[in-house]
Design a protein around this motif. Structure first.
Motif, PDB file in Angstrom:
ATOM      1  N   GLY A 197       0.890  -1.189  -0.021  1.00 39.30           N
ATOM      2  CA  GLY A 197       0.051   0.014  -0.039  1.00 39.30           C
ATOM      3  C   GLY A 197       0.759   1.285  -0.032  1.00 39.30           C
ATOM      4  O   GLY A 197       2.109   1.296   0.062  1.00 39.30           O
ATOM      5  N   GLY A 198       0.122   2.375  -0.269  1.00 37.75           N
ATOM      6  CA  GLY A 198       0.824   3.963   0.014  1.00 37.75           C
ATOM      7  C   GLY A 198       1.729   3.890  -1.151  1.00 37.75           C
ATOM      8  O   GLY A 198       1.673   3.147  -2.227  1.00 37.75           O
TER       9      GLY A 198
ATOM     10  N   ASP B  26      -4.809   2.232   1.775  1.00 37.81           N
ATOM     11  CA  ASP B  26      -3.930   1.122   1.237  1.00 37.81           C
ATOM     12  C   ASP B  26      -4.758  -0.234   0.573  1.00 37.81           C
ATOM     13  O   ASP B  26      -4.002  -0.822  -0.298  1.00 37.81           O
ATOM     14  CB  ASP B  26      -2.907   0.271   2.340  1.00 37.81           C
ATOM     15  CG  ASP B  26      -1.955   1.323   2.756  1.00 37.81           C
ATOM     16  OD1 ASP B  26      -1.787   2.442   2.007  1.00 37.81           O
ATOM     17  OD2 ASP B  26      -1.497   1.206   3.814  1.00 37.81           O
TER      18      ASP B  26
ATOM     19  N   VAL C  76      -0.045  -4.989   5.216  1.00 37.42           N
ATOM     20  CA  VAL C  76      -0.933  -3.808   5.750  1.00 37.42           C
ATOM     21  C   VAL C  76      -1.504  -3.678   6.931  1.00 37.42           C
ATOM     22  O   VAL C  76      -1.518  -2.896   7.643  1.00 37.42           O
ATOM     23  CB  VAL C  76      -2.040  -3.556   4.477  1.00 37.42           C
ATOM     24  CG1 VAL C  76      -2.798  -2.213   4.842  1.00 37.42           C
ATOM     25  CG2 VAL C  76      -1.381  -3.130   3.185  1.00 37.42           C
TER      26      VAL C  76
END
Length: 283
Positions: free
Chosen positions: A34-35, A154, A178
């Motif tokens: 994620g991110g 995410d 995550v």
């Protein structure tokens, strides 16, 4: 001076944890956590160019957004973190993965990333990327926890990684990373002071309060109450105890008044003596 030294240690430790989690656990196992770093992993596989370099490039417009929202002074430390993360991630990418087992990689990587971000947040700065977005959201919705917000953002990136890599298992492992990083970050940021909020309605409130203060060394507050039906005046004990002490408090109430009315609920955020300092910086 002590504050600057402490924050410097938090940032250095956070950057190391973050880069190790990415370069030695998640990235070599095709796990996009994620991110912006997750997007960087995906772009690395699709276009080339190192993950750390993509991380730096993608953060440039976000840094400009941060300067607009929070000012150049705040974003200076964030930019330093971004540069350090980018460089160390690229340096560590030259080493072999610690494990090729996806489950172990996502668990270890998630813990390291969560701890790294949490330490960097505690230093009063961010790792850039979605951290800035989360910080903007937290300005308006202060009751939402940081790790929870990260997880929501995410999820979309993790889903995209599953599509790009044509592998549902990879996406599921990335989701575990995550989730683990979010929980770890909350623990680093908010500590482990989860407690129990207790209300006690009893005719023996005086003896219960006295014993609890002496035996458990906790503070108690008396609230004035009134029965809705009987209109009888009652004193209500309100107190907060750490969760491991709650069973002992129940025993005290039970020993003093078997007819007592007892309400116990979770208290996740507690400020004051024995807990967090309300003047401390909260994110």
């Amino acid at each position: 001076m002590k504050k600057y030294i402490r924050n410097g240690i938090y940032i250095i430790a956070g950057v190391i944890f973050y880069a190790v989690g990415i370069s030695l656990f998640l990235d070599p196992n095709n796990l996009a956590p994620g991110g912006v770093i997750g997007i960087s992993v995906i772009l690395n596989r699709m276009v080339g160019m190192s993950t750390g370099t993509w991380y730096f490039v993608l953060n440039i417009p976000i840094v400009l957004l941060g300067i607009w929202k929070f000012g150049a002074k705040f974003m200076t430390s964030t930019f330093v973190v971004i540069v350090l993360n980018s460089l160390l991630t690229n340096v560590l990418a030259g080493y072999s993965a610690v494990t090729s087992e996806p489950l172990l990689a996502c668990l270890a990587g998630g813990i390291l990333i969560g701890a790294g971000i949490g330490l960097i947040f505690r230093a009063g700065t961010t790792t850039g990327g979605t951290d800035i977005v989360v910080k903007v959201i937290k300005m308006r919705y202060k009751h939402l926890k940081t790790g929870f917000l990260f997880m929501l953002i995410d999820l979309a990136i993790v889903a995209v990684s599953g599509i790009i890599f044509h592998n549902v298992n990879i996406a599921l492992y990335a989701f575990i990373a995550v989730f683990v990083s979010g929980r770890t970050m909350d623990r680093v940021l908010y500590g482990s002071d989860e407690a129990r909020l207790v209300y006690i309605i009893s005719r023996e409130y005086d003896r219960i309060a006295q014993r609890a203060m002496e035996e458990l060394d906790i503070g108690m507050t008396l609230l004035s109450g009134e029965g809705a039906y009987s209109r009888e005046k009652k004193d209500v004990i309100m107190c907060v105890v750490r969760k491991q002490m709650a069973p002992r408090l129940e025993d005290i109430v039970r020993e003093e008044d078997t007819a007592a009315f007892l309400i116990i609920t979770s208290a996740n955020e507690i400020y004051g003596e024995g807990y967090k300092n309300i003047l401390g910086t909260r994110l």
